[in-house]
Design a protein around this motif. Structure first.
Motif, short mmCIF file in Angstrom:
data_model
loop_
_atom_site.label_atom_id
_atom_site.label_comp_id
_atom_site.label_asym_id
_atom_site.label_seq_id
_atom_site.Cartn_x
_atom_site.Cartn_y
_atom_site.Cartn_z
N VAL A 66 0.84 -1.21 0.00
CA VAL A 66 0.00 0.00 0.00
C VAL A 66 0.87 1.25 0.00
CG1 VAL A 66 -1.65 1.35 1.35
CG2 VAL A 66 -2.00 -1.11 1.05
N LEU A 67 1.92 1.26 0.82
CA LEU A 67 2.79 2.43 0.90
C LEU A 67 3.50 2.67 -0.43
CD1 LEU A 67 5.03 3.43 3.86
CD2 LEU A 67 5.98 3.43 1.56
N ASN A 68 4.05 1.63 -1.02
CA ASN A 68 4.81 1.80 -2.26
C ASN A 68 3.90 2.07 -3.45
OD1 ASN A 68 7.95 1.23 -2.08
ND2 ASN A 68 6.92 0.01 -0.51
N ARG A 69 2.75 1.44 -3.47
CA ARG A 69 1.80 1.71 -4.56
C ARG A 69 1.31 3.15 -4.49
NH1 ARG A 69 -0.53 -0.60 -9.44
NH2 ARG A 69 -2.29 0.77 -9.81
N PHE A 70 1.24 3.72 -3.29
CA PHE A 70 0.83 5.12 -3.17
C PHE A 70 1.77 6.04 -3.93
CE2 PHE A 70 0.77 9.26 -0.94
CZ PHE A 70 -0.55 9.62 -1.23
N HIS A 71 3.05 5.69 -3.96
CA HIS A 71 3.99 6.51 -4.72
C HIS A 71 3.62 6.53 -6.20
CE1 HIS A 71 7.66 8.68 -5.51
NE2 HIS A 71 8.04 7.78 -6.40
N TYR A 72 3.12 5.41 -6.70
CA TYR A 72 2.61 5.36 -8.08
C TYR A 72 1.31 6.15 -8.18
CZ TYR A 72 0.36 3.38 -12.24
OH TYR A 72 -0.28 3.22 -13.44
N GLN A 73 0.39 5.94 -7.25
CA GLN A 73 -0.91 6.61 -7.31
C GLN A 73 -0.77 8.13 -7.32
OE1 GLN A 73 -2.70 3.13 -7.66
NE2 GLN A 73 -3.88 5.01 -7.58
N ARG A 74 0.12 8.65 -6.48
CA ARG A 74 0.23 10.11 -6.38
C ARG A 74 0.84 10.71 -7.64
NH1 ARG A 74 4.31 10.83 -1.38
NH2 ARG A 74 3.13 12.78 -1.27
N ASN A 75 1.49 9.89 -8.46
CA ASN A 75 2.07 10.39 -9.71
C ASN A 75 1.16 10.20 -10.92
OD1 ASN A 75 5.05 11.41 -9.59
ND2 ASN A 75 4.93 9.76 -8.07
N ILE A 76 0.02 9.53 -10.74
CA ILE A 76 -0.91 9.36 -11.87
C ILE A 76 -1.39 10.71 -12.40
CG2 ILE A 76 -3.19 8.52 -12.54
CD1 ILE A 76 -2.66 6.05 -10.85
N PRO A 77 -1.86 11.65 -11.55
CA PRO A 77 -2.28 12.94 -12.12
C PRO A 77 -1.12 13.73 -12.72
CG PRO A 77 -2.44 12.95 -9.72
CD PRO A 77 -2.18 11.55 -10.12
N VAL A 78 0.09 13.48 -12.26
CA VAL A 78 1.25 14.16 -12.85
C VAL A 78 1.46 13.68 -14.29
CG1 VAL A 78 3.74 14.52 -12.67
CG2 VAL A 78 2.34 14.44 -10.59
N LYS A 79 1.46 12.36 -14.48
CA LYS A 79 1.65 11.84 -15.84
C LYS A 79 0.47 12.23 -16.72
CE LYS A 79 -1.22 8.06 -16.03
NZ LYS A 79 -2.18 7.71 -17.11
N ASP A 80 -0.75 12.27 -16.14
CA ASP A 80 -1.91 12.66 -16.94
C ASP A 80 -1.86 14.12 -17.35
OD1 ASP A 80 -3.33 10.28 -17.34
OD2 ASP A 80 -4.22 10.36 -15.35
N ALA A 81 -1.29 14.97 -16.49
CA ALA A 81 -1.11 16.38 -16.87
C ALA A 81 -0.12 16.51 -18.02
CB ALA A 81 -0.65 17.19 -15.66
N LEU A 82 0.91 15.68 -18.01
CA LEU A 82 1.89 15.70 -19.10
C LEU A 82 1.25 15.23 -20.41
CD1 LEU A 82 4.88 14.23 -17.09
CD2 LEU A 82 4.73 16.56 -17.99
N ILE A 83 0.39 14.21 -20.33
CA ILE A 83 -0.32 13.75 -21.54
C ILE A 83 -1.29 14.82 -22.00
CG2 ILE A 83 -1.94 12.04 -22.44
CD1 ILE A 83 -0.68 10.00 -20.53
N LEU A 84 -2.00 15.43 -21.06
CA LEU A 84 -2.98 16.48 -21.40
C LEU A 84 -2.35 17.58 -22.24
CD1 LEU A 84 -5.84 17.73 -20.83
CD2 LEU A 84 -4.81 18.81 -18.83
N ALA A 85 -1.12 17.97 -21.89
CA ALA A 85 -0.44 19.04 -22.61
C ALA A 85 -0.12 18.67 -24.05
CB ALA A 85 0.84 19.42 -21.87
N LYS A 86 -0.14 17.38 -24.37
CA LYS A 86 0.18 16.95 -25.74
C LYS A 86 -1.06 16.83 -26.63
CE LYS A 86 3.89 13.97 -23.94
NZ LYS A 86 5.09 14.56 -24.57
#
Length: 242
Positions: free
Chosen positions: A54-74
């Motif tokens: 749960v702790l390590n997967r949270f590091h992935y979860q919290r970066n999902i909107p970051v990667k989606d913002a990068l995709i959004l810009a494209k």
């Protein structure tokens, strides 16, 4: 001297063939087959192993909107951007106390972690950091088609969420049911997100080269998810050895 054989260029897949190839790749490579997830769904994880996940997967979860913002810009058009921005809101929430990240924090609390534990990032394994950073940078640097195609693991997400909803109450009754809200909400969200991304990729990958690039991007994302679990599994094995 014999001339080397001349190979005809690979044909561009039909829309149906391409969709079948994407779905097969996702199903064959998705991390539900990883030994750690298999053990999780069979009820074989200790509370400490679940907390580590749960702790390590949270590091992935919290970066999902970051990667989606990068995709959004494209994305080139307003309709595409309106569709994609929903994904950021699904995870960040329209306001404090809502969204997928908040629901993952509730899962953390349900397994015995504090919000401070999760949000501090202390305890996140180096291999997990490396895998997540690689995925974020992939979405930052690669063309829109490949970045969107990498998200197609969402085609399999509803199934694994339903499995967890079925198995967690049976095998881990010590976890409060309110902590499973993330899994419940991701079933309809994953279906919608996966269908939209799939149509987007099918519409825009119109050459064999583009189709192959999309498949490679999806394969890379499967590797990211698999690598994350490799790190978590190895950490548990090291603790078990003392």
């Amino acid at each position: 001297m014999t001339a080397p054989p001349v190979h005809a260029p690979a044909h561009t897949r039909s829309r149906t063939e391409f969709e079948q190839a994407l779905r097969k790749l996702a199903q064959d490579r998705y991390h539900d087959r990883h030994p750690f997830n298999v053990r999780m769904h069979q009820g074989d994880l200790s509370p400490e192993e679940l907390r580590t996940w749960v702790l390590n997967r949270f590091h992935y979860q919290r970066n999902i909107p970051v990667k989606d913002a990068l995709i959004l810009a494209k994305l080139p058009g307003p309709a595409e951007r309106r569709s994609w921005v929903r994904r950021i809101q699904d995870h960040d929430g329209p306001r404090d106390g809502e969204g997928g990240i908040e629901r993952w924090l509730l899962l953390g609390e349900a397994v015995g972690l504090s919000r401070t534990d999760l949000q501090s990032g202390v305890g996140v394994l180096p291999g997990v950091r490396f895998a997540v950073e690689g995925y974020v940078n992939f979405c930052r640097l690669r063309p829109a088609l490949e970045a969107v195609a990498s998200s197609l693991t969402e085609l399999c997400a509803p199934s694994i969420m339903l499995t967890r909803l079925d198995t967690f109450p049976v095998h881990y009754p010590w976890i409060d049911g309110s902590g499973l809200a993330y899994f419940r909400d991701r079933v309809p969200q994953g279906r919608k997100d996966g269908a939209e991304a799939l149509d987007w990729v099918l519409d825009r990958a119109t050459t064999r080269t583009e189709q192959d690039a999309a498949l490679a991007a999806l394969s890379f994302k499967c590797d990211v998810l698999w690598s994350l679990l490799d790190s978590v599994e190895r950490a548990g094995a090291r603790r078990a050895r003392g």
